[in-house]
Design an enzyme around this catalytic site. Structure first.
Site, PDB file in Angstrom:
ATOM      1  N   ARG A  80       0.838  -1.208   0.000  1.00 44.56           N
ATOM      2  CA  ARG A  80       0.000   0.000   0.000  1.00 44.56           C
ATOM      3  C   ARG A  80       0.871   1.255   0.000  1.00 44.56           C
ATOM      4  O   ARG A  80       0.559   2.250  -0.638  1.00 44.56           O
ATOM      5  CB  ARG A  80      -0.944  -0.031   1.210  1.00 44.56           C
ATOM      6  CG  ARG A  80      -2.071   0.961   1.101  1.00 44.56           C
ATOM      7  CD  ARG A  80      -3.183   0.655   2.082  1.00 44.56           C
ATOM      8  NE  ARG A  80      -2.769   0.855   3.467  1.00 44.56           N
ATOM      9  CZ  ARG A  80      -3.526   0.571   4.523  1.00 44.56           C
ATOM     10  NH1 ARG A  80      -4.746   0.077   4.364  1.00 44.56           N
ATOM     11  NH2 ARG A  80      -3.090   0.771   5.746  1.00 44.56           N
ATOM     12  N   LYS A 183      -2.800   6.360   1.128  1.00 37.23           N
ATOM     13  CA  LYS A 183      -2.733   6.777   2.525  1.00 37.23           C
ATOM     14  C   LYS A 183      -1.809   7.996   2.605  1.00 37.23           C
ATOM     15  O   LYS A 183      -0.666   7.904   3.070  1.00 37.23           O
ATOM     16  CB  LYS A 183      -2.244   5.610   3.405  1.00 37.23           C
ATOM     17  CG  LYS A 183      -2.644   5.777   4.860  1.00 37.23           C
ATOM     18  CD  LYS A 183      -2.523   4.468   5.595  1.00 37.23           C
ATOM     19  CE  LYS A 183      -2.653   4.641   7.087  1.00 37.23           C
ATOM     20  NZ  LYS A 183      -3.980   5.020   7.546  1.00 37.23           N
ATOM     21  N   GLU A 219     -16.631   5.564   3.301  1.00 35.88           N
ATOM     22  CA  GLU A 219     -16.059   4.931   4.499  1.00 35.88           C
ATOM     23  C   GLU A 219     -16.394   5.693   5.773  1.00 35.88           C
ATOM     24  O   GLU A 219     -17.044   6.735   5.728  1.00 35.88           O
ATOM     25  CB  GLU A 219     -14.572   4.635   4.348  1.00 35.88           C
ATOM     26  CG  GLU A 219     -13.711   5.743   3.852  1.00 35.88           C
ATOM     27  CD  GLU A 219     -12.253   5.285   3.672  1.00 35.88           C
ATOM     28  OE1 GLU A 219     -11.818   4.292   4.258  1.00 35.88           O
ATOM     29  OE2 GLU A 219     -11.530   5.984   2.949  1.00 35.88           O
TER      30      GLU A 219
HETATM   31  C1  PLP Z   1      -9.127   6.281   5.560  1.00 32.19           C
HETATM   32  C2  PLP Z   1      -8.898   4.943   6.155  1.00 32.19           C
HETATM   33  N1  PLP Z   1      -9.708   3.937   5.815  1.00 32.19           N
HETATM   34  C3  PLP Z   1      -9.545   2.697   6.316  1.00 32.19           C
HETATM   35  C4  PLP Z   1      -8.532   2.396   7.202  1.00 32.19           C
HETATM   36  C5  PLP Z   1      -8.354   1.022   7.726  1.00 32.19           C
HETATM   37  O1  PLP Z   1      -7.275   0.413   7.094  1.00 32.19           O
HETATM   38  P1  PLP Z   1      -6.441  -0.727   7.821  1.00 32.19           P
HETATM   39  O2  PLP Z   1      -7.399  -1.833   8.097  1.00 32.19           O
HETATM   40  O3  PLP Z   1      -5.421  -1.123   6.813  1.00 32.19           O
HETATM   41  O4  PLP Z   1      -5.893  -0.132   9.049  1.00 32.19           O
HETATM   42  C6  PLP Z   1      -7.665   3.419   7.591  1.00 32.19           C
HETATM   43  C7  PLP Z   1      -6.571   3.154   8.549  1.00 32.19           C
HETATM   44  O5  PLP Z   1      -5.503   2.814   8.152  1.00 32.19           O
HETATM   45  C8  PLP Z   1      -7.836   4.708   7.060  1.00 32.19           C
HETATM   46  O6  PLP Z   1      -7.011   5.700   7.410  1.00 32.19           O
END
Ligand code: PLP
Length: 339
Positions: A80, A183, A219
């Site tokens: 990622r 991210k 989300e």
């Molecule tokens: C915007 C966003 N969505 C979803 C997630 C959840 O992702 P993960 O399960 O990889 O932590 C995160 C956290 O990392 C996030 O910042």
């Protein structure tokens, strides 16, 4: 660490002994360096500061009953971060370098890995930013990669507790062809008005809708959304959400438990048809949702009316957390033991 009360640690920053760093200059990364400073010396014209040329990751290490430290699916975070680096045109951190940095920083801070059973974990934060100076809008020629760790407390201190969420129609976090799938810091800055509006109104977080039509669920603040109905785990497909590693894992677990899974657009109206809903991410694993309020449409969607998380949600939660801390065998191949 005899003077840390692991059980009451917040999800916040606590100083540890060391972090690791590398600088990309003249087309190559320097050897990983160990630092005991919490500070960086940064150029006043660094692109990371001015143009948001930066990305980060978040993952955890867990102490098992057997005294072994388990790192969860770091390869996915490495992948990622490669995507995020490409998304904002930064130098790439290879999976090998990412792994080396992670293992080193955990080994150096072993005493900060919270004990088994405390509910606390070691949160790992890789950070990559443009550290080279530019004034025009263009990618820097120098980058810095840092990984630090910090112990974080259990997200739910008194057991998993359902939360209330508010649908936000006033602010968008990311556009369909924008950077929502990466991210990168800018997405988080863009989400703060909505998150603060939800907090001020008394909700745990905001639910973002798709920016184009405002018809579909994107989300839940910094976590993905899922709903469960008719033995089916449903989660949004969108061009503007972060692909959660927790969500990917829950999908595989749901399938292994005999549930059907669907990743597709989820309309706001469909919220009324789910038996259970939740937000998932590294921080909380799952936050079951008790109530979703849509103030502009004067709608309330309710789940867990008895105040307790749903049975299917808890099955998924228990299975994933058991794998993470080594209580159940890692049949999916998700764990790396940190020697
Ligand atoms: C915007 C966003 N969505 C979803 C997630 C959840 O992702 P993960 O399960 O990889 O932590 C995160 C956290 O990392 C996030 O910042």
């Amino acid at each position: 660490m005899e003077n840390i009360d692991w059980g009451s640690l917040p999800f916040g920053y606590l100083k540890t002994d060391f972090n690791v760093r590398s600088v990309y200059k003249n087309g190559k990364w320097s050897k990983l360096e160990v630092s005991s400073s919490e500070y960086i010396d940064i150029h006043i014209a660094a692109t990371g500061l001015h143009y948001g040329q930066e990305a980060f990751e978040g993952l955890k290490a867990y102490m098992g009953k057997d005294g072994k430290i388990r790192l969860f699916r770091w390869e996915e975070n490495a992948k990622r971060m490669l995507g995020s680096a490409e998304g904002v045109k930064m130098a790439q951190v290879s999976a090998e370098m990412f792994r080396e940095a992670l293992l080193k920083v955990i080994q150096l801070n072993k005493k900060f890995v919270p004990p088994y059973g405390s509910g606390a974990t070691l949160y790992i934060r890789p950070l990559l930013y443009g550290s080279g100076a530019e004034v025009g809008v263009k990618p820097a020629s120098e980058y810095t990669f840092i990984v630090f760790v910090t112990p974080v407390g259990p997200y739910f201190k008194d057991g998993v507790k359902p939360v209330n969420m508010m649908i936000c129609r006033d602010f968008d976090r990311a556009a369909p062809l924008g950077t929502g799938i990466y991210k990168v810091g800018g997405n988080y800055a863009a989400s703060m008005r909505a998150i603060m509006a939800a907090h001020t109104a008394g909700y745990s977080n905001t639910i973002f809708l798709d920016a184009k039509e405002k018809k579909y669920i994107d989300e839940c603040g910094p976590a993905n959304f899922f709903g469960i109905k008719n033995n089916t785990y449903v989660t949004p497909k969108s061009e503007s959400i972060l692909n959660s590693i927790t969500n990917m894992s829950l999908i595989e677990i749901a399938q292994s438990l005999g549930m059907k899974t669907e990743r597709r657009q989820v309309s706001v109206e469909e919220l009324g048809t789910f038996e259970e809903t939740g937000a998932c991410g590294t921080a909380a694993v799952i936050s079951p949702i008790a109530k979703i309020v849509d103030p502009e449409k004067n709608k309330i969607y309710e789940y867990c009316k008895d105040g307790k998380p749903g049975a299917e949600t808890m099955k998924l939660y228990k299975k994933l957390t058991a794998i993470q801390c080594g209580d159940e065998p890692d049949t999916f191949g998700w764990i790396t033991i940190v020697e």
